[in-house]
Every structure is written in C-alpha cells, then in structure tokens.
Design a protein around this motif. Sequence first.
Motif, PDB file in Angstrom:
ATOM      1  N   GLY A   1      38.969  37.938  37.206  1.00 46.81           N
ATOM      2  CA  GLY A   1      38.776  37.504  35.824  1.00 46.81           C
ATOM      3  C   GLY A   1      37.551  38.156  35.214  1.00 46.81           C
ATOM      4  N   PRO A   2      37.442  38.107  33.866  1.00 50.03           N
ATOM      5  CA  PRO A   2      36.410  38.860  33.156  1.00 50.03           C
ATOM      6  C   PRO A   2      35.039  38.191  33.157  1.00 50.03           C
ATOM      7  CG  PRO A   2      37.795  37.713  31.591  1.00 50.03           C
ATOM      8  CD  PRO A   2      38.373  37.443  32.950  1.00 50.03           C
ATOM      9  N   THR A   3      34.395  38.181  34.313  1.00 49.90           N
ATOM     10  CA  THR A   3      33.037  37.656  34.395  1.00 49.90           C
ATOM     11  C   THR A   3      32.189  38.597  35.234  1.00 49.90           C
ATOM     12  OG1 THR A   3      33.573  36.364  36.374  1.00 49.90           O
ATOM     13  CG2 THR A   3      33.809  35.249  34.251  1.00 49.90           C
ATOM     14  N   GLY A   4      30.910  38.639  34.940  1.00 46.40           N
ATOM     15  CA  GLY A   4      30.000  39.435  35.748  1.00 46.40           C
ATOM     16  C   GLY A   4      29.756  40.827  35.195  1.00 46.40           C
ATOM     17  N   ILE A   5      28.808  41.508  35.802  1.00 46.52           N
ATOM     18  CA  ILE A   5      28.348  42.819  35.343  1.00 46.52           C
ATOM     19  C   ILE A   5      28.563  43.857  36.456  1.00 46.52           C
ATOM     20  CG2 ILE A   5      26.715  41.892  33.667  1.00 46.52           C
ATOM     21  CD1 ILE A   5      24.532  42.099  35.770  1.00 46.52           C
ATOM     22  N   ILE A   6      27.964  45.032  36.301  1.00 45.78           N
ATOM     23  CA  ILE A   6      28.182  46.112  37.268  1.00 45.78           C
ATOM     24  C   ILE A   6      27.831  45.653  38.681  1.00 45.78           C
ATOM     25  CG2 ILE A   6      27.329  48.375  38.007  1.00 45.78           C
ATOM     26  CD1 ILE A   6      27.150  49.132  35.032  1.00 45.78           C
ATOM     27  N   GLY A   7      26.706  44.951  38.829  1.00 50.61           N
ATOM     28  CA  GLY A   7      26.295  44.484  40.148  1.00 50.61           C
ATOM     29  C   GLY A   7      27.304  43.530  40.771  1.00 50.61           C
ATOM     30  N   THR A   8      27.892  42.666  39.945  1.00 49.99           N
ATOM     31  CA  THR A   8      28.908  41.735  40.436  1.00 49.99           C
ATOM     32  C   THR A   8      30.115  42.495  40.958  1.00 49.99           C
ATOM     33  OG1 THR A   8      28.241  40.439  38.490  1.00 49.99           O
ATOM     34  CG2 THR A   8      30.004  39.543  39.850  1.00 49.99           C
ATOM     35  N   ASN A   9      30.497  43.529  40.246  1.00 52.03           N
ATOM     36  CA  ASN A   9      31.673  44.307  40.642  1.00 52.03           C
ATOM     37  C   ASN A   9      31.432  45.077  41.940  1.00 52.03           C
ATOM     38  OD1 ASN A   9      33.553  43.644  38.598  1.00 52.03           O
ATOM     39  ND2 ASN A   9      32.452  44.940  37.155  1.00 52.03           N
ATOM     40  N   LYS A  10      30.194  45.482  42.195  1.00 53.00           N
ATOM     41  CA  LYS A  10      29.899  46.183  43.449  1.00 53.00           C
ATOM     42  C   LYS A  10      30.143  45.255  44.641  1.00 53.00           C
ATOM     43  CE  LYS A  10      26.090  48.661  43.633  1.00 53.00           C
ATOM     44  NZ  LYS A  10      24.672  49.036  43.413  1.00 53.00           N
ATOM     45  N   LYS A  11      29.651  44.027  44.548  1.00 55.21           N
ATOM     46  CA  LYS A  11      29.857  43.051  45.614  1.00 55.21           C
ATOM     47  C   LYS A  11      31.342  42.744  45.782  1.00 55.21           C
ATOM     48  CE  LYS A  11      28.554  38.357  46.973  1.00 55.21           C
ATOM     49  NZ  LYS A  11      27.811  37.131  46.562  1.00 55.21           N
TER      50      LYS A  11
ATOM     51  N   ALA B   1      47.742  53.186  51.039  1.00 53.74           N
ATOM     52  CA  ALA B   1      47.275  51.938  50.424  1.00 53.74           C
ATOM     53  C   ALA B   1      46.938  52.216  48.961  1.00 53.74           C
ATOM     54  CB  ALA B   1      46.059  51.389  51.152  1.00 53.74           C
ATOM     55  N   VAL B   2      47.061  51.184  48.136  1.00 56.15           N
ATOM     56  CA  VAL B   2      46.803  51.304  46.704  1.00 56.15           C
ATOM     57  C   VAL B   2      45.824  50.203  46.294  1.00 56.15           C
ATOM     58  CG1 VAL B   2      47.820  51.235  44.380  1.00 56.15           C
ATOM     59  CG2 VAL B   2      49.121  52.208  46.293  1.00 56.15           C
ATOM     60  N   VAL B   3      44.779  50.567  45.542  1.00 56.56           N
ATOM     61  CA  VAL B   3      43.818  49.594  45.015  1.00 56.56           C
ATOM     62  C   VAL B   3      43.850  49.658  43.489  1.00 56.56           C
ATOM     63  CG1 VAL B   3      41.415  48.848  44.951  1.00 56.56           C
ATOM     64  CG2 VAL B   3      42.323  49.931  47.023  1.00 56.56           C
ATOM     65  N   TYR B   4      44.103  48.524  42.848  1.00 56.64           N
ATOM     66  CA  TYR B   4      44.079  48.445  41.390  1.00 56.64           C
ATOM     67  C   TYR B   4      42.715  47.918  40.938  1.00 56.64           C
ATOM     68  CZ  TYR B   4      49.098  49.279  41.338  1.00 56.64           C
ATOM     69  OH  TYR B   4      50.345  49.848  41.484  1.00 56.64           O
ATOM     70  N   ALA B   5      42.061  48.652  40.050  1.00 58.29           N
ATOM     71  CA  ALA B   5      40.733  48.268  39.558  1.00 58.29           C
ATOM     72  C   ALA B   5      40.615  48.616  38.077  1.00 58.29           C
ATOM     73  CB  ALA B   5      39.652  48.983  40.375  1.00 58.29           C
ATOM     74  N   PHE B   6      41.601  48.140  37.288  1.00 62.43           N
ATOM     75  CA  PHE B   6      41.653  48.564  35.885  1.00 62.43           C
ATOM     76  C   PHE B   6      41.137  47.527  34.893  1.00 62.43           C
ATOM     77  CE2 PHE B   6      45.916  47.208  37.264  1.00 62.43           C
ATOM     78  CZ  PHE B   6      46.205  46.185  36.360  1.00 62.43           C
ATOM     79  N   GLY B   7      40.485  46.488  35.382  1.00 61.66           N
ATOM     80  CA  GLY B   7      39.761  45.593  34.486  1.00 61.66           C
ATOM     81  C   GLY B   7      40.633  44.684  33.643  1.00 61.66           C
ATOM     82  N   ALA B   8      40.013  44.139  32.602  1.00 63.57           N
ATOM     83  CA  ALA B   8      40.695  43.242  31.661  1.00 63.57           C
ATOM     84  C   ALA B   8      40.747  43.960  30.317  1.00 63.57           C
ATOM     85  CB  ALA B   8      39.942  41.921  31.541  1.00 63.57           C
ATOM     86  N   GLN B   9      41.912  44.424  29.944  1.00 62.17           N
ATOM     87  CA  GLN B   9      42.016  45.412  28.869  1.00 62.17           C
ATOM     88  C   GLN B   9      42.194  44.842  27.471  1.00 62.17           C
ATOM     89  OE1 GLN B   9      45.297  47.349  31.020  1.00 62.17           O
ATOM     90  NE2 GLN B   9      44.104  49.224  30.983  1.00 62.17           N
ATOM     91  N   THR B  10      42.548  43.569  27.362  1.00 65.47           N
ATOM     92  CA  THR B  10      42.764  42.992  26.034  1.00 65.47           C
ATOM     93  C   THR B  10      41.743  41.888  25.779  1.00 65.47           C
ATOM     94  OG1 THR B  10      44.375  41.401  26.886  1.00 65.47           O
ATOM     95  CG2 THR B  10      45.231  43.501  26.090  1.00 65.47           C
ATOM     96  N   ASP B  11      41.600  41.511  24.517  1.00 61.34           N
ATOM     97  CA  ASP B  11      40.628  40.481  24.162  1.00 61.34           C
ATOM     98  C   ASP B  11      41.321  39.140  23.956  1.00 61.34           C
ATOM     99  OD1 ASP B  11      40.929  40.016  20.902  1.00 61.34           O
ATOM    100  OD2 ASP B  11      41.583  41.989  21.587  1.00 61.34           O
ATOM    101  N   ARG B  12      40.545  38.093  24.131  1.00 59.51           N
ATOM    102  CA  ARG B  12      41.052  36.761  23.809  1.00 59.51           C
ATOM    103  C   ARG B  12      40.956  36.546  22.298  1.00 59.51           C
ATOM    104  NH1 ARG B  12      41.987  33.626  28.132  1.00 59.51           N
ATOM    105  NH2 ARG B  12      41.021  34.210  30.119  1.00 59.51           N
TER     106      ARG B  12
END
Length: 415
Positions: free
Chosen positions: A320-330, A62-73
């Motif tokens: 999408g690019p919302t939330g903080i470390i705690g949000t990402n844990k959930k 299995a593969v999990v992608y967790a590389f975030g949002a790398q560019t800016d608006r």
Amino acid sequence: MLERLPTPWGLVRLGVAPDHPKLKSVSRAFERIAEKPGFRFFGNVEVGRDVSHGDLVELYDAVVYAFGAQTDRRLGIPGEELAGSWSATEFVAWYNGHPDYQELPFDLDVERAVVIGNGNVALDVARMLALTPEELAPTDTTDPAIDTIGSSTLREIVIVGRRGPAQASWTTQELKEMGELAGADVSVDPAELEGAAGDDTPTQRNLEVLREFASREPSGKPLTVRFLFFRSPVAIHGDGRVDSIELVRNRLEETDGRLVAVPTDERETLSCGLVFRSVGYRGTGLPEVPFDESRGTIRNEAGRVTGAERTYCAGWIKRGPTGIIGTNKKDATETVTRLLEDVEAGRVTHRPQATPDALEALLSERAVRAVVYSGWASIDELERAAGEKLGRPRVKLSTWDELLAAAERVAEKTT
C-alpha cells in the motif's frame, strides 16, 4: 528490468520535486546496479500490453513486480470533475516531464489555490506553486511548467487537512521549507494549535515548526501559504470551472485507538480557482496476477504473491502507498529474502527456456520498440548536455516521440 516508460528510475525522475536534487541522487545507486553483469533494461515495454504475466513466468525463473501505486484516490464529492480540479498526481507528473501528462491545460492565472491533504506530496504541490522564477530556474522542472508557474497570478495557497496539526503526515524538513520560500509568507492560526501534542519526536518537531510559523508577522511577500486544519471538502462549486470550495469543520473522536475526523454542522466556503487533491494513492492490478481490490495491492504474503508461482512483489504495490525511499529499501529486502529462501528450498530453479535472448526475440516478433539501457543513456546524455548550457541538471525530453527518437539515436550510430 521492464518499464512502461522509455526512461528508468520511476518516481526518482518523475515524482521527486525538482527543487529536491539531493533526493534524486539515489539514482546513482541504481546506475551502479545497472553496470553489473546480467542487468538489462527494457523500456517502452508494458506488461499487459506488450507482454503478459504468463509470458514473463515462461521467460524468467522468477518475476518481481515493483510498479507502485499508479492512480490517485478521489475525494468523492460534487464538483470534483470541474475544470480547475486536479489530482496532485497530474500536477506532479506535468511539472516533472512525464510524457503522458504534458498536454494537460494547467491555468494558474487565479488568485487562490486550495490543496487538500496533509502529506509531503501536498506540501510539494503547494511549494512548487509558490516558487519564484529564480527558484525554479536551476531545477529540472520542464520549461512549460517554469513559464506557467513563473507567470502565475496566485496570491494565496491554502493547505487543508481533515484532522489536526498533530496528525499531519509530512516530514519536518518538508514542513520547514514552507517557511523558507523567497516569494511567499506562511500563515498558521495559533488557535488551531491549542492543545496539540505529539506522542513522538517527529510530531513534536512538526508542532514546533507550526508554532514558529504562527508567531510570524506577514513580511509583505506577494504570496501567502496558509494552513487550515480540522476541515474536509464537501463540494466544489462552479459553472463549468472551479470558483469555490465548501469545507466542513471537523472534530476529532477516538475510534478503535485512532483519532478520526467527524464532521460538525459548521461549514465555510472559500473562493478559489484551483483545487488539488492529495489524499493518497491506489495501486492498479495486472491481468493474471492476484489482486486485492479493497487494498489496491497485489495479494501476497511478505512479498510472495499468493497463488502465483515464482512471482513476488515489493514496494507500494505490495503493502500500500505508505512510506518513503528508506521504507521501500527495507521492504525490498524482505521480498528478496523470500525469493532466496525459495531458491535454497528448490521452489525456484533455473529453467532451460529462460535465456537472455528469449525476451528480445519475443519483443522483436511483436514489433515492440523496446528502449534498452544504451537508449536510456542516449536520452540522459542529450538532457544533461542541454541542461549544462543553462546551468541546470538537465532539460528533460517530455514527449513520447522525443524520448523514443533520442533512444533510437544509438541504433542509428551503430548502423
């Protein structure tokens, strides 16, 4: 764990502001995970360059992608390409030692900088610009950034939000810190707070902080951080480089249950030598992986990638690019729950060709200079040792050559 950079821990190393060392302590949890049997790190390995998605689903169950949002608006306004107009992404990566951003020519010898955005990253940019050499000295900010910020001629930093103070998305603690800077006064126009009300406790606390700022008299510090609300940039002006920004005054109107900023006919121009945009991030896709261009996320249902067998995603690239470390844990918990459900249902099973040696053999065949965890430990050791001599947490290695040389020092020791 595959990582494009030679170093792990992503934004904890390269995104969290250097003067927030407590936030970086989450890396201790990562280090405990890295010590578990079966965990392996391969840095300097880029998916899409060194290995493909097809390779990974052959090499792993299995593969999990967790590389975030790398560019800016982008702002999408005239003059955005002028010298002196930067994204927050670039500035944050530069002062944090990201090896892709160390050659950027940040010139802070101007009198006014304008930061567009009302989130925590905008506050990080403004605060870092305002820190004194004494405040920067004990951090892991890169030496060139410490020198450049410390010798800056800035006299004013203006933080501009398109909506009102009640709609700002920063956290209260980050906002409070703007009023605790050793070398900067903080300024808020009381008129812009009139009628502002919070529907929730965090917003109410933010408004309390802003009202306290508005009540302050200038204390004569060399720099002022000023908050402006209800304004949007419409153009950046200058002959070759930034010399002013044009702002339009907004009013708030309710649309579909949301308060949106609607431009009026009122405009103003602020002279400035720097503009930093911090108006959000956007994810980028990978070849062979279903991607939603409109949202900037991998197509998925609760973490299961749509139309891709045994493939999952988590974090900003998932939602999408919302939330903080705690949000990402959930969020990560939700994704792993789906993965475990698929294992229990027999949709993910162990495949004989998925062996620990398979990736290493492929990388060796393709002559990829992979950095394994002991290589990262060597980088970490060198940086911490250099920092200890100066009373700092670390002195970062910040070029690709330095990082790879430090990582490969382990191989040299064992041969």
